[in-house]
Design an enzyme around this catalytic site. Structure first.
Site, PDB file in Angstrom:
ATOM      1  N   HIS A  87     -30.374  -2.562  53.158  1.00 22.67           N
ATOM      2  CA  HIS A  87     -31.522  -3.202  53.803  1.00 22.67           C
ATOM      3  C   HIS A  87     -31.142  -3.801  55.150  1.00 22.67           C
ATOM      4  CE1 HIS A  87     -34.272  -6.645  54.548  1.00 22.67           C
ATOM      5  NE2 HIS A  87     -35.163  -5.713  54.282  1.00 22.67           N
ATOM      6  N   GLU A  90     -31.289  -1.169  57.617  1.00 22.78           N
ATOM      7  CA  GLU A  90     -32.653  -0.833  58.017  1.00 22.78           C
ATOM      8  C   GLU A  90     -33.043  -1.660  59.246  1.00 22.78           C
ATOM      9  OE1 GLU A  90     -36.892  -2.298  56.868  1.00 22.78           O
ATOM     10  OE2 GLU A  90     -35.740  -1.772  55.087  1.00 22.78           O
ATOM     11  N   HIS A  91     -32.602  -2.908  59.271  1.00 20.90           N
ATOM     12  CA  HIS A  91     -32.878  -3.771  60.430  1.00 20.90           C
ATOM     13  C   HIS A  91     -31.995  -3.413  61.618  1.00 20.90           C
ATOM     14  CE1 HIS A  91     -35.567  -7.007  58.800  1.00 20.90           C
ATOM     15  NE2 HIS A  91     -35.218  -6.396  57.682  1.00 20.90           N
ATOM     16  N   GLU A 170     -36.453 -13.130  56.010  1.00 19.49           N
ATOM     17  CA  GLU A 170     -37.292 -12.277  55.166  1.00 19.49           C
ATOM     18  C   GLU A 170     -37.117 -12.661  53.699  1.00 19.49           C
ATOM     19  OE1 GLU A 170     -38.029  -7.533  54.157  1.00 19.49           O
ATOM     20  OE2 GLU A 170     -36.468  -8.121  55.569  1.00 19.49           O
TER      21      GLU A 170
END
Length: 943
Positions: A87, A90-91, A170
């Site tokens: 994840h 992904e950023h 997040e």
């Protein structure tokens, strides 16, 4: 990541063949299901020399192309102590590469008119996608390939530190939501701590914060290589040049090392595991969970069907028993989350006030035991199958984005190495029987389950301190050489003009105007009856009346009880629901075209013959009161609720959420609803809007049959008069120990039919409407204060609100508010750049096409013509108005509609931690209240 820009703007570009025999490279489905005529997707698949799998699917109906890139990596590939890497990447993939500057990916795509840009991570995979105008396909390929081949050239310590902050924000945003920590607790019990599914996809605070630059580089080299990826390109591309373009941009990237095999094994649960977890919630919630058959393996489809029968919608067994009959649950849901290393089947139910978790658990067990003993009925199985078939076909309306056609091709390829698996997928549900579903249900035993109670109490968050990051940690060369030619982004090809429909229109003899937009690519349709009777007509003491009335229209008609209505809708796999907005009430129905006659029967029955039974009103009243209690668990809802009241006042219908207040809900009677309905619902103030696979002749027949006999007189409601009299001040809603602060800053805006509408759209996109907007880049990218920040105008027949919002890290609440006002002052006092203006205009103009992507979107968009009194060709002429917006227009809009001295600041958060610094901002008076609106004097005390 959260959808960027105009989330949900996708464009329909489907090549679909409704026979089981002609489905590209895939083989025929099982013989038993062949006669069902399942839909198929025409595609071509091949592989580049470096191992990248390419999936192409042409469609030239609209000038758009979806690019969807899947990397075969997710938490399933992670190791203990290194959770969240997939994840985090992904950023990182949006932070720039060698030839694409930091934060340039979103800016370039939005400036090109991309209607959908995002990245997502699930346990088994990571994907990136964008839907772009056809003439900008090469730009999308250039940007995606650059971060695949040259990300390490821009991966430095500063970028990593920034995105660690963003990812942790997040996670905090998730931790702020009710029951989020409880659901993670379910994962902890289902899987051992060494298992990659043990925690949240995002990873733990400790693991994210401990991520080192070399660890991240190694992860990229291992998993972000062409031999571990597939790319689906779907839409209006040139088949003669597409392969050369893919070779040009992706071909030079060398293949990576062999990808390590996933070693994790999911052990079975042999003894019941239980836990009670406290959270800052109003009501207890019960979770029962089991590990079930992996994705696409035998039993997985049956578990989907079982989930729908037990807990999907009002026709499900658990809803009927726990919510409707016993009224011990506020909501209930069952779901099969299909995963590669073992799926999870979860039943969850939220208790009504005063109901103990043990009572809910017992009621769930009784319904499950009944299925295990006698199985589900033939009607229930048919309902579930029809619903799944309808949902799969409806998903095909979308070209790209979440669950769209490109995503579907990549998903089937990822799990099955068969992009064209759709007919086989539908066949596995069609081939399921009552007995096969019963056999799978019997596996849900007490000894193999997890039981978790989420109960009111302290929210315990395992946060860790931010550690200093060496700013000297520089990027290293990582991409292949001979790349000088990539420095300049490719120029767009000749653009095609947006293709926006003008609806056909006719009137029934009783005066109802009917709008039709034909879309024949798929056998689906949406019909919407819109009535000019919304919450703007609510009396001052009956906030929520429109919403309550609309909700009761879903609860039975003169000839159908509430359960009968739910069963009849589900039996054809349809959806039919009534809902209100400030401007109108709409009854929306969607189904496969083959069920159009039954759909119109249901739509007209709900719209024209609501029963408003007293016993149903009392049942729903209790649910609405509980919903209002639950709103206090959601800081963003609390902040928005307070903002509306502060901006509009307690006497305006715009001063409340649609749900109203506990007092107004208690006071509303059946007579109030009947009066509201009879005085506002009639042919002359209604419109029927239909989109999909239906001709004008067919629609005339159906409309006359089901709505031609409707009679009555009504008076359309009028928009309230709104004056911009608010003054700047800060209102703190105390949420002790909240992980984040929910921020809302607002004032009154403008009406939807204002001639300033196009210029305001452009202005707002520059300020806070796009991912690349000033507010978001400041708060998220420059400072790491938030996961995302935004601004929007809520357009109504009257003067709707202008809102700036975000979820902010608690310790930087005041600096974030200061930065928002800095950006507001800057856009008012200075000019926008040509690049910003072009980006905002292109995003709006090119994104308009996607407002007609699905039949649901088309019906909703077209109904605005009726609600706001716009001409039939409004959307066709809107692009020229958007293109004509100048820097001077933007400046005038900021002066006219952005007034910092009139903005009310609402912050729902931990008062003790945020109030002192907020006072230092000198933005006006600072007052505090609790979630019920009671004013506070000292932190934690009452007035």
């Amino acid at each position: 990541m959260r959808p960027a820009g105009r989330a949900g703007r996708f464009v329909l570009a489907i090549v679909i063949i409704m026979t089981a025999a002609a489905w590209g490279q895939a083989s025929a489905p099982p013989a038993k299901a062949a006669a069902q005529q399942f839909p198929t997707i025409k595609y071509e698949k091949y592989k580049l020399a470096n191992g990248l799998e390419v999936i192409l699917s042409e469609d030239h109906r609209l000038p758009l192309v979806a690019v969807d890139l899947w990397y075969h990596v997710g938490p399933a590939n992670e190791k203990p102590g290194r959770t969240g890497f997939a994840h985090l990447f992904e950023h990182m993939m949006f932070q720039g590469s060698k030839h694409v500057k930091a934060n340039e990916h979103f800016r370039l795509m939005e400036a090109a008119g991309a209607s959908d840009i995002n990245g997502t991570t699930d346990f088994d995979r990571t994907n990136y996608f964008e839907t772009v105008p056809a003439n900008q396909l090469e730009l999308a390929l250039w940007a995606e390939s650059d971060r695949m081949g040259w990300l390490l050239d821009n991966l430095n310590g500063r970028n990593l530190a920034n995105q660690r902050d963003v990812v942790r924000n997040e996670r905090r945003e998730g931790e702020s939501r009710p029951y989020d920590l409880v659901e993670e607790g379910v994962q902890h019990l289902l899987y051992p701590k060494t298992h990659p599914y043990y925690g949240d996809v995002i990873g733990s605070h400790a693991d994210i914060e401990s991520a080192e630059l070399n660890d991240v580089r190694d992860f990229f080299k291992t998993y972000y290589a062409p031999n571990n990826a597939s790319i689906a390109v779907v839409g209006d591309f040139d088949p003669k040049t597409i392969k050369a373009l893919l070779q040009k941009y992706f071909g030079p990237i060398p293949s990576g090392p062999p990808v390590p095999k996933i070693e994790a094994v999911t052990p079975p649960i042999t003894e019941e595991r239980r836990a009670t977890i406290t959270d800052a919630v109003q009501l207890p919630r019960v979770y029962l969970a089991w590990i079930t058959a992996p994705f696409f393996k035998p039993g997985d489809a049956e578990m989907d069907l079982l989930a729908m029968t037990l807990g999907e919608g009002k026709s499900s067994r658990l809803y009927k028993k726990l919510v409707y009959e016993k009224q011990i649950a506020q909501d209930v849901r069952a779901n099969q989350e299909s995963l590669m290393l073992g799926s999870k089947f979860v039943i969850q139910a939220t208790a009504k006030p005063g109901v103990k978790p043990e009572e809910l658990e017992k009621a769930i067990e009784e319904e499950l035991a009944a299925v295990q003993k006698d199985g589900i009925t033939a009607a229930e199985l048919e309902r579930a199958k029809n619903t799944i078939e309808t949902q799969r076909i409806q998903h095909l309306q979308r070209l790209g984005g979440f669950g769209g056609k490109a995503d579907m091709l990549d998903l089937y390829n990822h799990y099955l190495n068969d992009p064209g698996y759709l007919p086989k997928d539908l066949a596995r549900y069609e081939n399921a029987t009552r007995e096969s579903v019963k056999q799978q249900a019997e596996k849900l035993t007490p000894n193999s389950r997890v039981v978790v109670y989420g109960v009111p109490g302290q929210k315990v968050v395992e946060d860790v301190a931010k550690r200093p990051e060496p700013q000297s940690a520089e990027a290293v060369a990582g991409g292949p050489g001979n790349d000088e030619w990539r420095t300049t982004p490719p120029k767009p090809a000749v653009a095609k003009a947006p293709q926006l429909p003008v609806p056909a229109q006719f009137k029934l003899p009783n005066g109802i105007p009917v709008y039709l937009v034909e879309q024949h690519a798929l056998p689906v349709m949406t019909a919407q009856l819109t009535v000019l009777r919304g919450s703007e007509a609510n009396p001052a003491d009956k906030a929520g009346l429109a919403s309550f009335t609309a909700m009761m229209m879903n609860e039975g008609t003169e000839k159908r009880t509430s359960p009968q209505l739910a069963d009849d809708i589900a039996q054809i796999g349809a959806t039919v629901s009534a809902a209100s907005t400030a401007d109108a009430t709409s009854i929306t129905a969607a189904a496969l075209t083959k069920n159009s006659d039954k759909l119109f029967d249901l739509l007209s029955d709900v719209a024209i013959h609501p029963a408003f039974r007293e016993e149903e009103i009392e049942r729903v009243r209790k649910r609405r009161l509980t919903t209002l209690i639950q709103q206090n668990d959601q800081p963003q809802v609390v902040a928005q609720r307070v903002l509306l009241r502060e901006v509009y006042g307690a006497q305006s219908p715009y001063g409340y959420l649609e749900t109203g207040t506990p007092e107004s809900t208690q006071a509303t009677t059946r007579e109030d609803m009947v009066k509201f309905y009879k005085s506002g619902f009639a042919p002359q103030d209604s419109a029927l809007v239909v989109a999909g696979d239906i001709t004008e002749a067919q629609l005339k027949s159906l409309a006359q049959k089901y709505f031609g006999g409707w009679t009555g007189q009504a008076t359309a409601s009028k928009a309230p008069v709104v004056e911009n009299t608010s003054s700047r001040r800060i209102v703190i809603v105390d949420k002790p120990n909240a992980p984040q602060s929910a921020l809302r800053i607002g004032q009154v805006g403008l009406q939807r039919n204002s001639p300033d509408y196009p210029a305001v759209l452009v202005m707002n996109d520059i300020l806070g409407g796009l991912f690349s907007s000033r507010i978001n880049l400041n708060l998220r990218e420059a400072h790491g204060y938030t996961y995302g920040a935004f601004s929007f105008y809520q357009f109504r027949r009257g003067t709707g609100p202008f809102v700036i919002g975000s979820m902010i890290r608690t310790d930087v609440t005041a600096p974030a508010v200061k930065e928002v006002f800095n950006e507001v002052e800057k856009i008012r006092s200075g000019e926008v750049t040509p690049e910003e203006l072009s980006m905002a205009k292109e995003s709006n103009v090119r994104g308009l096409t996607a407002d007609f992507e699905t039949t649901a979107q088309t019906a909703r968009t077209t109904s605005n013509l009726f609600v706001y009194g716009l001409p039939l060709d409004y959307y066709r002429t809107l692009p020229a108005k958007l293109e004509a917006v100048t820097p001077g227009d933007v400046h005038r809009m900021t002066e006219k509609y952005v007034s910092p001295d009139k903005m009310v600041v609402v912050v729902a958060g931990d008062r003790a931690k945020i109030e002192p610094e907020l006072k230092k901002l000198n933005l006006g008076a600072v007052q505090a209240q609790d979630t019920e609106g009671k004013k506070l004097t000292e932190a934690g005390g009452g007035e």
